[in-house]
Write an enzyme that holds these catalytic residues in place. Sequence first.
Site, PDB file in Angstrom:
ATOM      1  N   CYS A 165       0.804  -1.218   0.000  1.00 31.99           N
ATOM      2  CA  CYS A 165       0.000   0.000   0.000  1.00 31.99           C
ATOM      3  C   CYS A 165       0.845   1.279   0.000  1.00 31.99           C
ATOM      4  O   CYS A 165       0.304   2.369  -0.149  1.00 31.99           O
ATOM      5  CB  CYS A 165      -0.947  -0.004   1.193  1.00 31.99           C
ATOM      6  SG  CYS A 165      -2.005  -1.470   1.200  1.00 31.99           S
ATOM      7  N   HIS A 305      -2.334   7.538   7.073  1.00 39.53           N
ATOM      8  CA  HIS A 305      -2.640   6.271   6.415  1.00 39.53           C
ATOM      9  C   HIS A 305      -4.048   5.849   6.829  1.00 39.53           C
ATOM     10  O   HIS A 305      -4.825   5.409   5.990  1.00 39.53           O
ATOM     11  CB  HIS A 305      -1.607   5.221   6.800  1.00 39.53           C
ATOM     12  CG  HIS A 305      -1.753   3.928   6.067  1.00 39.53           C
ATOM     13  ND1 HIS A 305      -1.739   3.851   4.701  1.00 39.53           N
ATOM     14  CD2 HIS A 305      -1.921   2.654   6.516  1.00 39.53           C
ATOM     15  CE1 HIS A 305      -1.886   2.586   4.326  1.00 39.53           C
ATOM     16  NE2 HIS A 305      -2.009   1.843   5.410  1.00 39.53           N
ATOM     17  N   GLU A 316      -0.439   4.803  14.477  1.00 38.11           N
ATOM     18  CA  GLU A 316      -0.040   5.978  13.694  1.00 38.11           C
ATOM     19  C   GLU A 316      -0.203   7.266  14.497  1.00 38.11           C
ATOM     20  O   GLU A 316       0.666   8.147  14.458  1.00 38.11           O
ATOM     21  CB  GLU A 316      -0.854   6.054  12.406  1.00 38.11           C
ATOM     22  CG  GLU A 316      -0.431   7.196  11.507  1.00 38.11           C
ATOM     23  CD  GLU A 316      -1.144   7.212  10.157  1.00 38.11           C
ATOM     24  OE1 GLU A 316      -0.748   8.023   9.297  1.00 38.11           O
ATOM     25  OE2 GLU A 316      -2.087   6.418   9.974  1.00 38.11           O
ATOM     26  N   LYS A 337      -9.425   8.060   3.596  1.00 37.44           N
ATOM     27  CA  LYS A 337      -9.897   6.684   3.357  1.00 37.44           C
ATOM     28  C   LYS A 337     -11.299   6.478   3.928  1.00 37.44           C
ATOM     29  O   LYS A 337     -11.983   5.522   3.548  1.00 37.44           O
ATOM     30  CB  LYS A 337      -8.930   5.660   3.962  1.00 37.44           C
ATOM     31  CG  LYS A 337      -7.621   5.507   3.199  1.00 37.44           C
ATOM     32  CD  LYS A 337      -6.783   4.379   3.779  1.00 37.44           C
ATOM     33  CE  LYS A 337      -5.467   4.212   3.049  1.00 37.44           C
ATOM     34  NZ  LYS A 337      -4.499   5.292   3.359  1.00 37.44           N
ATOM     35  N   HIS A 342      -9.758   2.109   0.838  1.00 34.03           N
ATOM     36  CA  HIS A 342      -8.306   1.936   0.735  1.00 34.03           C
ATOM     37  C   HIS A 342      -7.954   1.471  -0.673  1.00 34.03           C
ATOM     38  O   HIS A 342      -8.274   0.348  -1.067  1.00 34.03           O
ATOM     39  CB  HIS A 342      -7.852   0.911   1.779  1.00 34.03           C
ATOM     40  CG  HIS A 342      -6.370   0.838   1.954  1.00 34.03           C
ATOM     41  ND1 HIS A 342      -5.488   1.523   1.152  1.00 34.03           N
ATOM     42  CD2 HIS A 342      -5.608   0.133   2.840  1.00 34.03           C
ATOM     43  CE1 HIS A 342      -4.256   1.259   1.544  1.00 34.03           C
ATOM     44  NE2 HIS A 342      -4.307   0.427   2.558  1.00 34.03           N
ATOM     45  N   PHE A 403       1.727  -3.656   3.893  1.00 37.95           N
ATOM     46  CA  PHE A 403       2.070  -4.973   4.437  1.00 37.95           C
ATOM     47  C   PHE A 403       3.551  -5.259   4.152  1.00 37.95           C
ATOM     48  O   PHE A 403       4.058  -4.959   3.069  1.00 37.95           O
ATOM     49  CB  PHE A 403       1.222  -6.066   3.789  1.00 37.95           C
ATOM     50  CG  PHE A 403      -0.208  -6.105   4.258  1.00 37.95           C
ATOM     51  CD1 PHE A 403      -0.625  -5.420   5.381  1.00 37.95           C
ATOM     52  CD2 PHE A 403      -1.148  -6.851   3.558  1.00 37.95           C
ATOM     53  CE1 PHE A 403      -1.942  -5.465   5.807  1.00 37.95           C
ATOM     54  CE2 PHE A 403      -2.475  -6.912   3.976  1.00 37.95           C
ATOM     55  CZ  PHE A 403      -2.868  -6.222   5.099  1.00 37.95           C
TER      56      PHE A 403
END
Length: 416
Positions: A165, A305, A316, A337, A342, A403
């Site tokens: 991502c 994110h 985060e 998002k 996403h 990831f």
Amino acid sequence: MELKRVVVTGLGALTPIGNTKDEYWEGLISGKSGAAPITYYDTEKFKTKFACELKNFNATDFIDRKLASRMDKFTQYAMVAADEAIADAKLDLDSMNKLRVGVIWGAGIGGLETFQEEVLNFAKGDGTPRFNPFFIPKMIADIAPGNISIKYGFMGPNYTTVSACASSANAMFDALNSIRLGHCDVVVTGGSEAAVTIAGMGGFNAMHALSTRNESPETASRPFDATRDGFVLGEGAGALVLEEYEYAKARGAKIYAEFIGGGLSSDAYHMTAPHPEGKGVVVVMKNCLENAGLKPEDVDHINTHGTSTPLGDVAELKAISEVFGSHAKKININSTKSMTGHLLGAAGAIEAISVILAMEHGIVPPTINHTTADENIDPELNLTLNKAQKRNIKVGMSNTFGFGGHNACVLFKKLD
């Protein structure tokens, strides 16, 4: 050597809440949700039955039918967004030196639907390997920038970054450095993804990564909310035209913002889970600030994110508090998002575009769907909840993580 300055002169967006950059922006500031029941296949047996699909999009409205049939959706999306960004930049395609124009793209997966269809078709057969001759060139993740360069004749660096991502944020940082170091005058960069497929949804469901709020898809993506239960998968593309500052100025280009720095890091922790204290996120934001030559107190806005996962959102925000200290409470923090879902490898691009447009218009898009405070999140942080907020933004940051522990961060500044 002295690094060259880099500016943004063109934007293109194809998203679940708008099929152009202007429609995307209107969707953002109005708090529009792109989530709805999936229309691409029968979801009866799936845990998650919704996603953020594109709306009213037909590739052949933009791309020759024969050519479109030789492209996976992720490449079609890339072509449409890149076309808009290049037109927006008003590049003089006839006179520019195309040897010094690159295309550096991001995709986390690439042609997943093409791969899925070819394998399923083979499985239905008698074992004879009958595959479409365009199977491989449709599927490979680097084909999107290849097609963009073929269309426009751009002969500079041409490749795709793959970091889950974080892919398109990685691509943007590479593009920044290609111009900074004098290798290119112009780079078309961004990312695209088209993973709303049987394999994509099934795979993420198997990981328990997706929200299963099937009774209310439009409220399922709820970053920072105590009741969040996973991310909502989206699709689309974002494209940016970057230029060396003097090159852009000499041709009288409209300049949206200066791209002043980026940072990269690794969590070095877990295959899919973030470090609970956000250690890698702390490192990437510090690296980004150092690369840009800025102090924490210079930052006005952060598009996080913020995927709407129980672990990721808290980690985060802890990292932001650590890096920015007391100034963190003065920053407009948000997660777009909550509206787009996403977009995986395309997330960094469309979120960077949101930061740039927020800077241009003086408005920070909201984090929608917030109803219940999370006791693990500092209540003094301004998460721009549920309603857009006016803000004079001189410096905006965008965070993107993938990831494998891949972290990327980019910074934009109003041009002096």
